[in-house]
Structures are given as structure tokens and as C-alpha cells.
Write an enzyme that holds these catalytic residues in place. Structure first.
Site, PDB file in Angstrom:
ATOM      1  N   GLN A  11       0.757  -1.238   0.071  1.00 21.19           N
ATOM      2  CA  GLN A  11      -0.061  -0.183   0.004  1.00 21.19           C
ATOM      3  C   GLN A  11       0.956   1.105   0.058  1.00 21.19           C
ATOM      4  O   GLN A  11       1.853   1.291   0.737  1.00 21.19           O
ATOM      5  CB  GLN A  11      -0.768   0.084   1.068  1.00 21.19           C
ATOM      6  CG  GLN A  11      -1.882   1.200   1.277  1.00 21.19           C
ATOM      7  CD  GLN A  11      -2.917   1.148   2.627  1.00 21.19           C
ATOM      8  OE1 GLN A  11      -2.169   1.066   3.817  1.00 21.19           O
ATOM      9  NE2 GLN A  11      -4.018   0.920   2.572  1.00 21.19           N
ATOM     10  N   TYR A  91      -6.501   9.806   5.204  1.00 23.79           N
ATOM     11  CA  TYR A  91      -5.102  10.029   5.000  1.00 23.79           C
ATOM     12  C   TYR A  91      -5.086  11.335   3.606  1.00 23.79           C
ATOM     13  O   TYR A  91      -6.235  11.415   3.433  1.00 23.79           O
ATOM     14  CB  TYR A  91      -4.203   8.903   4.626  1.00 23.79           C
ATOM     15  CG  TYR A  91      -3.929   8.176   6.183  1.00 23.79           C
ATOM     16  CD1 TYR A  91      -3.157   8.886   7.075  1.00 23.79           C
ATOM     17  CD2 TYR A  91      -4.499   6.905   6.526  1.00 23.79           C
ATOM     18  CE1 TYR A  91      -2.720   8.128   8.321  1.00 23.79           C
ATOM     19  CE2 TYR A  91      -4.088   6.264   7.576  1.00 23.79           C
ATOM     20  CZ  TYR A  91      -3.476   6.736   8.491  1.00 23.79           C
ATOM     21  OH  TYR A  91      -3.354   6.108   9.698  1.00 23.79           O
ATOM     22  N   ARG A 138      -8.140   2.025  -2.150  1.00 23.37           N
ATOM     23  CA  ARG A 138      -8.707   1.723  -1.083  1.00 23.37           C
ATOM     24  C   ARG A 138      -9.384   2.852  -0.671  1.00 23.37           C
ATOM     25  O   ARG A 138      -8.958   4.046  -0.624  1.00 23.37           O
ATOM     26  CB  ARG A 138      -7.880   1.316   0.057  1.00 23.37           C
ATOM     27  CG  ARG A 138      -8.727   0.807   1.343  1.00 23.37           C
ATOM     28  CD  ARG A 138      -7.987   0.080   2.574  1.00 23.37           C
ATOM     29  NE  ARG A 138      -8.757  -0.957   3.159  1.00 23.37           N
ATOM     30  CZ  ARG A 138      -8.505  -1.456   4.460  1.00 23.37           C
ATOM     31  NH1 ARG A 138      -7.570  -0.812   5.052  1.00 23.37           N
ATOM     32  NH2 ARG A 138      -9.204  -2.397   4.884  1.00 23.37           N
ATOM     33  N   SER A 205     -14.460  -1.749  14.247  1.00 22.47           N
ATOM     34  CA  SER A 205     -15.442  -1.837  15.452  1.00 22.47           C
ATOM     35  C   SER A 205     -15.218  -3.285  16.138  1.00 22.47           C
ATOM     36  O   SER A 205     -15.136  -3.481  17.521  1.00 22.47           O
ATOM     37  CB  SER A 205     -16.797  -1.432  14.963  1.00 22.47           C
ATOM     38  OG  SER A 205     -17.081  -2.299  13.794  1.00 22.47           O
ATOM     39  N   GLY A 228      -7.433  -7.994   9.071  1.00 25.66           N
ATOM     40  CA  GLY A 228      -6.256  -7.326   9.664  1.00 25.66           C
ATOM     41  C   GLY A 228      -5.694  -7.974  10.956  1.00 25.66           C
ATOM     42  O   GLY A 228      -4.786  -8.597  10.623  1.00 25.66           O
TER      43      GLY A 228
HETATM   44  C1  LIG Z   1      -1.732  -2.136  13.725  1.00 26.90           C
HETATM   45  C2  LIG Z   1      -2.802  -1.873  12.445  1.00 26.90           C
HETATM   46  C3  LIG Z   1      -2.277  -1.199  11.459  1.00 26.90           C
HETATM   47  C4  LIG Z   1      -3.145  -0.835  10.241  1.00 26.90           C
HETATM   48  N1  LIG Z   1      -2.399  -0.201   9.103  1.00 26.90           N
HETATM   49  C5  LIG Z   1      -3.319  -0.110   8.194  1.00 26.90           C
HETATM   50  C6  LIG Z   1      -2.893   0.694   6.752  1.00 26.90           C
HETATM   51  O1  LIG Z   1      -1.423   1.124   6.835  1.00 26.90           O
HETATM   52  N2  LIG Z   1      -3.442   0.884   5.950  1.00 26.90           N
HETATM   53  C7  LIG Z   1      -4.855   0.564   5.844  1.00 26.90           C
HETATM   54  O2  LIG Z   1      -5.460   0.667   4.874  1.00 26.90           O
HETATM   55  N3  LIG Z   1      -5.318  -0.109   6.928  1.00 26.90           N
HETATM   56  C8  LIG Z   1      -4.571  -0.347   8.248  1.00 26.90           C
HETATM   57  N4  LIG Z   1      -5.228  -1.150   8.980  1.00 26.90           N
HETATM   58  C9  LIG Z   1      -6.624  -1.298   9.116  1.00 26.90           C
HETATM   59  C10 LIG Z   1      -6.868  -2.765   8.662  1.00 26.90           C
HETATM   60  O3  LIG Z   1      -6.833  -2.873   7.120  1.00 26.90           O
HETATM   61  C11 LIG Z   1      -8.492  -3.011   8.839  1.00 26.90           C
HETATM   62  O4  LIG Z   1      -9.212  -2.242   8.153  1.00 26.90           O
HETATM   63  C12 LIG Z   1      -8.600  -3.048  10.319  1.00 26.90           C
HETATM   64  O5  LIG Z   1      -7.658  -3.826  10.962  1.00 26.90           O
HETATM   65  C13 LIG Z   1     -10.048  -3.713  10.574  1.00 26.90           C
HETATM   66  O6  LIG Z   1     -10.065  -5.063  10.320  1.00 26.90           O
HETATM   67  P1  LIG Z   1      -9.804  -6.540  11.349  1.00 26.90           P
HETATM   68  O7  LIG Z   1     -11.148  -6.639  12.098  1.00 26.90           O
HETATM   69  O8  LIG Z   1      -9.751  -7.573  10.297  1.00 26.90           O
HETATM   70  O9  LIG Z   1      -8.810  -6.165  11.929  1.00 26.90           O
HETATM   71  C14 LIG Z   1      -4.355  -1.369  10.158  1.00 26.90           C
HETATM   72  C15 LIG Z   1      -4.841  -1.991  11.272  1.00 26.90           C
HETATM   73  C16 LIG Z   1      -4.107  -2.224  12.275  1.00 26.90           C
HETATM   74  C17 LIG Z   1      -4.528  -2.966  13.622  1.00 26.90           C
END
Ligand SMILES: Cc1cc2nc3c(=O)[nH]c(=O)nc-3n(C[C@H](O)[C@H](O)[C@H](O)COP(=O)(O)O)c2cc1C
Length: 271
Positions: A11, A91, A138, A205, A228
Site C-alpha cells: 500500500q 489520510y 482503498r 469496531s 487485519g
Molecule cells: C496495527 C494496524 C495497522 C493498520 N495499518 C493500516 C494501513 O497501513 N493501511 C490501511 O488501509 N489499513 C490499516 N489498518 C486497518 C486494517 O486494514 C483493517 O481495516 C482493520 O484492522 C479492521 O479489520 P480487522 O477487523 O480484520 O482487524 C491497520 C490495522 C491495524 C490493527
């Protein structure tokens, strides 16, 4: 990754006003308009107030487009399969899309099609460099994060509709949408207008589980789900989901720091 049939997409993100001189090597903070985020930025273990950004000039816009292109070229030259343009989560490109952070009076501000222009130009330039089929984007419409507020539903649809209409002819690899409710009409409308592969994620959430991902895949216009936190905590998540093995719990207190702890030191399952 490639030996196992995987694809790697990196990304590319410009933080805009969500960056801070304390963590970007002292560089000037740029944004569509000189409006700071209220509150504190993460600077390693410290928290510091967000800076008032400088409103980007035409030269800044051209430089930032070129920086995205250079980053994409490097990624592909390094052997990666593609790039994702980060136009979500408050961002820089999202700051252009949203009326709360974009008060410009030039061709990049004001009406929806103008606010969508900068993100579209970045995507077009990157696609021209590495090929549209190696580029994803995204977005997080109406996600209301990092002081980027999009509260007028008609304006959100007009803005993101303009972005999608403009990038559709490129034939991008995918559109990734962060939205609390992917069954919502907005997500379905944007996915259908995009016409290509659509990936969703419901945001922070509640953590996406295997069951959540499977039920999201039942919705129309959705081809894949972003995972994530479960993947951060489980280097072998796919295998665990395949065999139904219990998962390691993520350690959010270690997120957004500068070392490997909580990221790459999570144990594999016993085999
Ligand atoms: C530590 C961390 C770093 C993240 N960094 C990014 C990022 O750099 N770019 C992005 O689009 N989303 C980032 N996210 C968001 C994730 O892509 C995702 O939308 C979010 O974790 C919710 O999904 P999950 O419930 O599977 O964790 C990050 C999430 C976490 C926990």
C-alpha cells in the site's frame, strides 16, 4: 510468497495532515487545506498534538503524484505484484475527498467532482506507470475518521461516484471499501458502478472473524474480505482457518510502535 502461489501488494500512503514532523524526519506537513486534526498524533510511544498543515500548491500536487508513481515503480521493480493507493481512513487522498478537510477554491475543492480529482489523478498516473491491472485503490466513504467527516449521504455518493466513474476505464485490479455495513446501499452502488473486483472490510469496531468474512462474501458485488488484526496475530491464519485451530489473540497495546513485538513475533501453531 510467490513460491506458495501468493501475491504481494504494497500500500502506498501519503499521510497528509495525519503525519507529523516528529515521525517524518522533520518534513513540512501538507494537506488540501490548512486545517489541523484536533488531538494528538502517535510519535512512537509519545503522543504529540497534530500540526497545522500547509495547504498544497500546484507544485506540491504534482510532486505528490510523482512520489506515488516513483513508489509504485520501486515496488514493482522489487518484485511485488502491485500497489494499493491509500485513499481511505483520513489520510491525504481522503482529506481531498471530504468537505471537512478540503476547503480549496481551485479545481481540487468545492463540488464533488473537484474533490475526487486528486485521488483520480494519482491513480491514473500510477496506472500509466505500472499498468492498471497492478493497481488497487482503498476508500472509506462516510467512515468519519481522523477528523475527516462525510455526513451528507448525497454528497458522499456524488464524490465517490465521480471518483469511480473516472477510474473505471482504467480496469484497476480492485476497489477496496472500508465501511461499517458493506450491505449498505452506498457500498453496493459503488461496487456495482466500479464493475471490477470489490474487497470490503468493516473497520475497527469488531475484529473480522472467519464467520464474518464468510457472511460478507454472500453479499452482492463483494469478491473478497480484508483481514487485519487476526492476520497480524497469526502468521499462519489461513491454515488455522482451514483446520479450525484456535487463534492467537492480537495485542493492540503493541500496535503502532516501532519494533517487531506484537507484529512478527507471534507463534505459529503446533503441527
Ligand atoms: C496495527 C494496524 C495497522 C493498520 N495499518 C493500516 C494501513 O497501513 N493501511 C490501511 O488501509 N489499513 C490499516 N489498518 C486497518 C486494517 O486494514 C483493517 O481495516 C482493520 O484492522 C479492521 O479489520 P480487522 O477487523 O480484520 O482487524 C491497520 C490495522 C491495524 C490493527
Amino acid at each position: 510468497m510467490h513460491e506458495r502461489g501468493g501475491a504481494i501488494v504494497v500500500q502506498i500512503k501519503h499521510g497528509g495532515r495525519a503525519a507529523h514532523p516528529a515521525i517524518n524526519g522533520g518534513h513540512e506537513i501538507l494537506a488540501p487545506s490548512a486545517i489541523a486534526i484536533q488531538g494528538d498524533a502517535h510519535a512512537g510511544a509519545e503522543k504529540v498534538p497534530f500540526a497545522i498543515p500547509r495547504a498544497m500548491t500546484g507544485d506540491h500536487l504534482r510532486t505528490v503524484v510523482a512520489e506515488h508513481v516513483t513508489a509504485a515503480r520501486r515496488a514493482v521493480d522489487a518484485g511485488l505484484d502491485g500497489v494499493e493507493i491509500h485513499s481511505a481512513n483520513g489520510y491525504l487522498l481522503h482529506q481531498f475527498l471530504a468537505p471537512s478537510s478540503n476547503h480549496r477554491s481551485d479545481g481540487y475543492g468545492g463540488i464533488p467532482v473537484n474533490r475526487a480529482r486528486f485521488a483520480a489523478e494519482v491513480v491514473e498516473a500510477v496506472a500509466a506507470e505500472i499498468g492498471g491491472d497492478r493497481v488497487g485503490i482503498r476508500i472509506s466513504p462516510a467512515h468519519n475518521i481522523q477528523d475527516v467527516f462525510e455526513s451528507d449521504a448525497a454528497d458522499v455518493l456524488a464524490t465517490y461516484g465521480a471518483l469511480i466513474d473516472r477510474v473505471r476505464p482504467i480496469g484497476l485490479a480492485y476497489l477496496s471499501i472500508v465501511h461499517a455495513d458493506p450491505a449498505n446501499g452506498l457500498v453496493q452502488e459503488l461496487g456495482s458502478r466500479f464493475g471490477g473486483k470489490v474487497i470490503v472490510n468493516t473497520g475497527f469496531s469488531s475484529q473480522t472473524s472467519r464467520e464474518d468474512a464468510e457472511s460478507l462474501l454472500q453479499l452482492p458485488h463483494i469478491d473478497a474480505v480484508v483481514v487485519g488484526r487476526a492476520l497480524i496475530a497469526n502468521p499462519d491464519l489461513v491454515e488455522r482457518w482451514r483446520v479450525g485451530h484456535p487463534e492467537n489473540k492480537p495485542r493492540p497495546e503493541l500496535f503502532y510502535a516501532f519494533n517487531a513485538e506484537g507484529y512478527t513475533d507471534c507463534p505459529f501453531m503446533d503441527r
